[in-house]
Design a protein around this motif. Sequence first.
Motif, PDB file in Angstrom:
ATOM      1  N   SER A   1     -29.643 -42.167   0.063  1.00  0.00           N
ATOM      2  CA  SER A   1     -30.780 -42.186   0.982  1.00  0.00           C
ATOM      3  C   SER A   1     -31.564 -40.872   0.911  1.00  0.00           C
ATOM      4  CB  SER A   1     -30.293 -42.439   2.407  1.00  0.00           C
ATOM      5  OG  SER A   1     -29.346 -41.451   2.770  1.00  0.00           O
ATOM      6  N   LEU A   2     -32.387 -40.743  -0.103  1.00  0.00           N
ATOM      7  CA  LEU A   2     -33.237 -39.559  -0.221  1.00  0.00           C
ATOM      8  C   LEU A   2     -34.254 -39.559   0.902  1.00  0.00           C
ATOM      9  CD1 LEU A   2     -34.233 -37.049  -1.787  1.00  0.00           C
ATOM     10  CD2 LEU A   2     -35.776 -38.600  -3.017  1.00  0.00           C
ATOM     11  N   ARG A   3     -34.317 -38.481   1.626  1.00  0.00           N
ATOM     12  CA  ARG A   3     -35.312 -38.314   2.680  1.00  0.00           C
ATOM     13  C   ARG A   3     -36.542 -37.662   2.055  1.00  0.00           C
ATOM     14  NH1 ARG A   3     -33.300 -41.845   5.966  1.00  0.00           N
ATOM     15  NH2 ARG A   3     -31.142 -41.389   6.410  1.00  0.00           N
ATOM     16  N   THR A   4     -37.699 -38.181   2.401  1.00  0.00           N
ATOM     17  CA  THR A   4     -38.954 -37.613   1.915  1.00  0.00           C
ATOM     18  C   THR A   4     -39.885 -37.393   3.094  1.00  0.00           C
ATOM     19  OG1 THR A   4     -39.939 -39.789   1.527  1.00  0.00           O
ATOM     20  CG2 THR A   4     -38.790 -38.770  -0.339  1.00  0.00           C
ATOM     21  N   ALA A   5     -40.936 -36.633   2.840  1.00  0.00           N
ATOM     22  CA  ALA A   5     -42.002 -36.448   3.815  1.00  0.00           C
ATOM     23  C   ALA A   5     -43.272 -37.027   3.216  1.00  0.00           C
ATOM     24  CB  ALA A   5     -42.193 -34.970   4.122  1.00  0.00           C
ATOM     25  N   ARG A   6     -44.034 -37.717   4.034  1.00  0.00           N
ATOM     26  CA  ARG A   6     -45.339 -38.213   3.584  1.00  0.00           C
ATOM     27  C   ARG A   6     -46.357 -37.097   3.766  1.00  0.00           C
ATOM     28  NH1 ARG A   6     -43.264 -41.992   6.957  1.00  0.00           N
ATOM     29  NH2 ARG A   6     -44.717 -41.280   8.551  1.00  0.00           N
ATOM     30  N   VAL A   7     -47.314 -37.044   2.883  1.00  0.00           N
ATOM     31  CA  VAL A   7     -48.318 -35.993   2.963  1.00  0.00           C
ATOM     32  C   VAL A   7     -49.044 -36.023   4.300  1.00  0.00           C
ATOM     33  CG1 VAL A   7     -50.199 -37.269   1.879  1.00  0.00           C
ATOM     34  CG2 VAL A   7     -50.083 -34.780   1.624  1.00  0.00           C
ATOM     35  N   SER A   8     -49.056 -37.162   4.953  1.00  0.00           N
ATOM     36  CA  SER A   8     -49.721 -37.292   6.256  1.00  0.00           C
ATOM     37  C   SER A   8     -48.826 -36.867   7.426  1.00  0.00           C
ATOM     38  CB  SER A   8     -50.164 -38.745   6.463  1.00  0.00           C
ATOM     39  OG  SER A   8     -49.041 -39.605   6.415  1.00  0.00           O
ATOM     40  N   ASP A   9     -47.561 -36.563   7.182  1.00  0.00           N
ATOM     41  CA  ASP A   9     -46.649 -36.163   8.255  1.00  0.00           C
ATOM     42  C   ASP A   9     -47.059 -34.822   8.850  1.00  0.00           C
ATOM     43  OD1 ASP A   9     -45.113 -38.412   7.838  1.00  0.00           O
ATOM     44  OD2 ASP A   9     -43.455 -37.362   6.854  1.00  0.00           O
ATOM     45  N   SER A  10     -46.813 -34.682  10.128  1.00  0.00           N
ATOM     46  CA  SER A  10     -47.057 -33.392  10.778  1.00  0.00           C
ATOM     47  C   SER A  10     -45.883 -32.462  10.484  1.00  0.00           C
ATOM     48  CB  SER A  10     -47.199 -33.578  12.292  1.00  0.00           C
ATOM     49  OG  SER A  10     -45.940 -33.933  12.848  1.00  0.00           O
TER      50      SER A  10
ATOM     51  N   GLY B   1     -41.291 -39.335 -14.132  1.00  0.00           N
ATOM     52  CA  GLY B   1     -41.493 -38.013 -13.562  1.00  0.00           C
ATOM     53  C   GLY B   1     -42.272 -38.005 -12.263  1.00  0.00           C
ATOM     54  N   VAL B   2     -42.551 -39.178 -11.695  1.00  0.00           N
ATOM     55  CA  VAL B   2     -43.356 -39.222 -10.475  1.00  0.00           C
ATOM     56  C   VAL B   2     -42.627 -39.800  -9.264  1.00  0.00           C
ATOM     57  CG1 VAL B   2     -45.560 -39.290 -11.698  1.00  0.00           C
ATOM     58  CG2 VAL B   2     -44.440 -41.418 -11.060  1.00  0.00           C
ATOM     59  N   THR B   3     -41.543 -40.503  -9.461  1.00  0.00           N
ATOM     60  CA  THR B   3     -40.821 -41.090  -8.336  1.00  0.00           C
ATOM     61  C   THR B   3     -39.560 -40.277  -8.061  1.00  0.00           C
ATOM     62  OG1 THR B   3     -41.614 -43.289  -8.914  1.00  0.00           O
ATOM     63  CG2 THR B   3     -39.713 -43.170  -7.437  1.00  0.00           C
ATOM     64  N   PRO B   4     -39.494 -39.633  -6.884  1.00  0.00           N
ATOM     65  CA  PRO B   4     -38.305 -38.829  -6.574  1.00  0.00           C
ATOM     66  C   PRO B   4     -37.095 -39.721  -6.293  1.00  0.00           C
ATOM     67  CG  PRO B   4     -39.790 -38.854  -4.694  1.00  0.00           C
ATOM     68  CD  PRO B   4     -40.482 -39.589  -5.806  1.00  0.00           C
ATOM     69  N   LEU B   5     -35.969 -39.320  -6.881  1.00  0.00           N
ATOM     70  CA  LEU B   5     -34.722 -40.055  -6.688  1.00  0.00           C
ATOM     71  C   LEU B   5     -33.697 -39.244  -5.909  1.00  0.00           C
ATOM     72  CD1 LEU B   5     -34.318 -41.409 -10.340  1.00  0.00           C
ATOM     73  CD2 LEU B   5     -35.300 -42.607  -8.368  1.00  0.00           C
TER      74      LEU B   5
ATOM     75  N   ARG C   1     -34.662 -29.280   2.420  1.00  0.00           N
ATOM     76  CA  ARG C   1     -35.830 -29.519   1.564  1.00  0.00           C
ATOM     77  C   ARG C   1     -36.184 -30.994   1.603  1.00  0.00           C
ATOM     78  NH1 ARG C   1     -32.090 -26.257  -0.960  1.00  0.00           N
ATOM     79  NH2 ARG C   1     -32.840 -24.211  -1.623  1.00  0.00           N
ATOM     80  N   LEU C   2     -37.496 -31.254   1.543  1.00  0.00           N
ATOM     81  CA  LEU C   2     -37.973 -32.634   1.492  1.00  0.00           C
ATOM     82  C   LEU C   2     -39.050 -32.750   0.425  1.00  0.00           C
ATOM     83  CD1 LEU C   2     -38.479 -33.464   5.293  1.00  0.00           C
ATOM     84  CD2 LEU C   2     -36.679 -34.331   3.793  1.00  0.00           C
ATOM     85  N   PRO C   3     -38.873 -33.697  -0.498  1.00  0.00           N
ATOM     86  CA  PRO C   3     -39.982 -33.978  -1.410  1.00  0.00           C
ATOM     87  C   PRO C   3     -41.138 -34.561  -0.608  1.00  0.00           C
ATOM     88  CG  PRO C   3     -37.925 -34.920  -2.226  1.00  0.00           C
ATOM     89  CD  PRO C   3     -37.680 -34.479  -0.817  1.00  0.00           C
ATOM     90  N   ILE C   4     -42.350 -34.184  -0.965  1.00  0.00           N
ATOM     91  CA  ILE C   4     -43.551 -34.728  -0.326  1.00  0.00           C
ATOM     92  C   ILE C   4     -44.089 -35.813  -1.250  1.00  0.00           C
ATOM     93  CG2 ILE C   4     -45.849 -34.241   0.566  1.00  0.00           C
ATOM     94  CD1 ILE C   4     -44.964 -31.269   0.723  1.00  0.00           C
ATOM     95  N   VAL C   5     -44.337 -36.991  -0.675  1.00  0.00           N
ATOM     96  CA  VAL C   5     -44.837 -38.112  -1.464  1.00  0.00           C
ATOM     97  C   VAL C   5     -46.168 -38.602  -0.901  1.00  0.00           C
ATOM     98  CG1 VAL C   5     -42.531 -38.864  -2.219  1.00  0.00           C
ATOM     99  CG2 VAL C   5     -43.508 -39.791  -0.104  1.00  0.00           C
ATOM    100  N   ASP C   6     -46.936 -39.266  -1.778  1.00  0.00           N
ATOM    101  CA  ASP C   6     -48.198 -39.860  -1.330  1.00  0.00           C
ATOM    102  C   ASP C   6     -47.937 -41.292  -0.863  1.00  0.00           C
ATOM    103  OD1 ASP C   6     -47.950 -41.407  -3.660  1.00  0.00           O
ATOM    104  OD2 ASP C   6     -49.565 -40.363  -4.714  1.00  0.00           O
ATOM    105  N   ALA C   7     -48.983 -42.029  -0.592  1.00  0.00           N
ATOM    106  CA  ALA C   7     -48.852 -43.393  -0.069  1.00  0.00           C
ATOM    107  C   ALA C   7     -48.121 -44.322  -1.033  1.00  0.00           C
ATOM    108  CB  ALA C   7     -50.229 -43.956   0.269  1.00  0.00           C
ATOM    109  N   GLU C   8     -48.171 -44.021  -2.329  1.00  0.00           N
ATOM    110  CA  GLU C   8     -47.488 -44.842  -3.344  1.00  0.00           C
ATOM    111  C   GLU C   8     -46.091 -44.319  -3.663  1.00  0.00           C
ATOM    112  OE1 GLU C   8     -50.832 -43.800  -3.943  1.00  0.00           O
ATOM    113  OE2 GLU C   8     -51.400 -45.690  -2.980  1.00  0.00           O
ATOM    114  N   GLN C   9     -45.588 -43.395  -2.850  1.00  0.00           N
ATOM    115  CA  GLN C   9     -44.262 -42.798  -3.024  1.00  0.00           C
ATOM    116  C   GLN C   9     -44.141 -41.953  -4.288  1.00  0.00           C
ATOM    117  OE1 GLN C   9     -41.785 -42.946  -0.549  1.00  0.00           O
ATOM    118  NE2 GLN C   9     -43.603 -43.682   0.508  1.00  0.00           N
ATOM    119  N   ARG C  10     -45.271 -41.423  -4.760  1.00  0.00           N
ATOM    120  CA  ARG C  10     -45.264 -40.525  -5.924  1.00  0.00           C
ATOM    121  C   ARG C  10     -45.071 -39.093  -5.452  1.00  0.00           C
ATOM    122  NH1 ARG C  10     -50.767 -42.896  -8.226  1.00  0.00           N
ATOM    123  NH2 ARG C  10     -51.271 -41.988  -6.217  1.00  0.00           N
TER     124      ARG C  10
END
Length: 147
Positions: free
Chosen positions: A76-85, A42-46, A100-109
Amino acid sequence: MTLSEFIQKPIVTVKPTDTVATAARLMCDHSVGALVITDDSGVTPLGIITDRDLVWMVAERLDPQVAQVGQFIRSSLRTARVSDSLEEVARTMRVHGVRRLPIVDAEQRLIGLVSLDDLLVLLGRELADVAGAVTGEIEHERGIAFH
């Protein structure tokens, strides 16, 4: 404003083996137009399944009680890092044609989800603030000119 402000929204998720009928029910119950498909933890977006995917599924005459959301996972799921502007997020959405973009942390959660609608609301608020400042300045200048 940073992406961290979008993290507060609850994220509704499904597993790849959940049925499309389950996904549709979750979208209705939570009044959302997209669900993030995650691994079993439930933590890694696919992937993401959207209300548009449901329309496609109906058009293709797939049985929602049988079809699984896993078939909507793209390579190729596109995500945004929480640090992205916010500019980076908007650029990613534009370049890849996603809303829509899932937001992930440094560990891709998975920690959030940002949508084009979120960005439009934010932009509207920012423009209103700028317009208010300009209006205030004009009123101030007019007040000085009449005294």
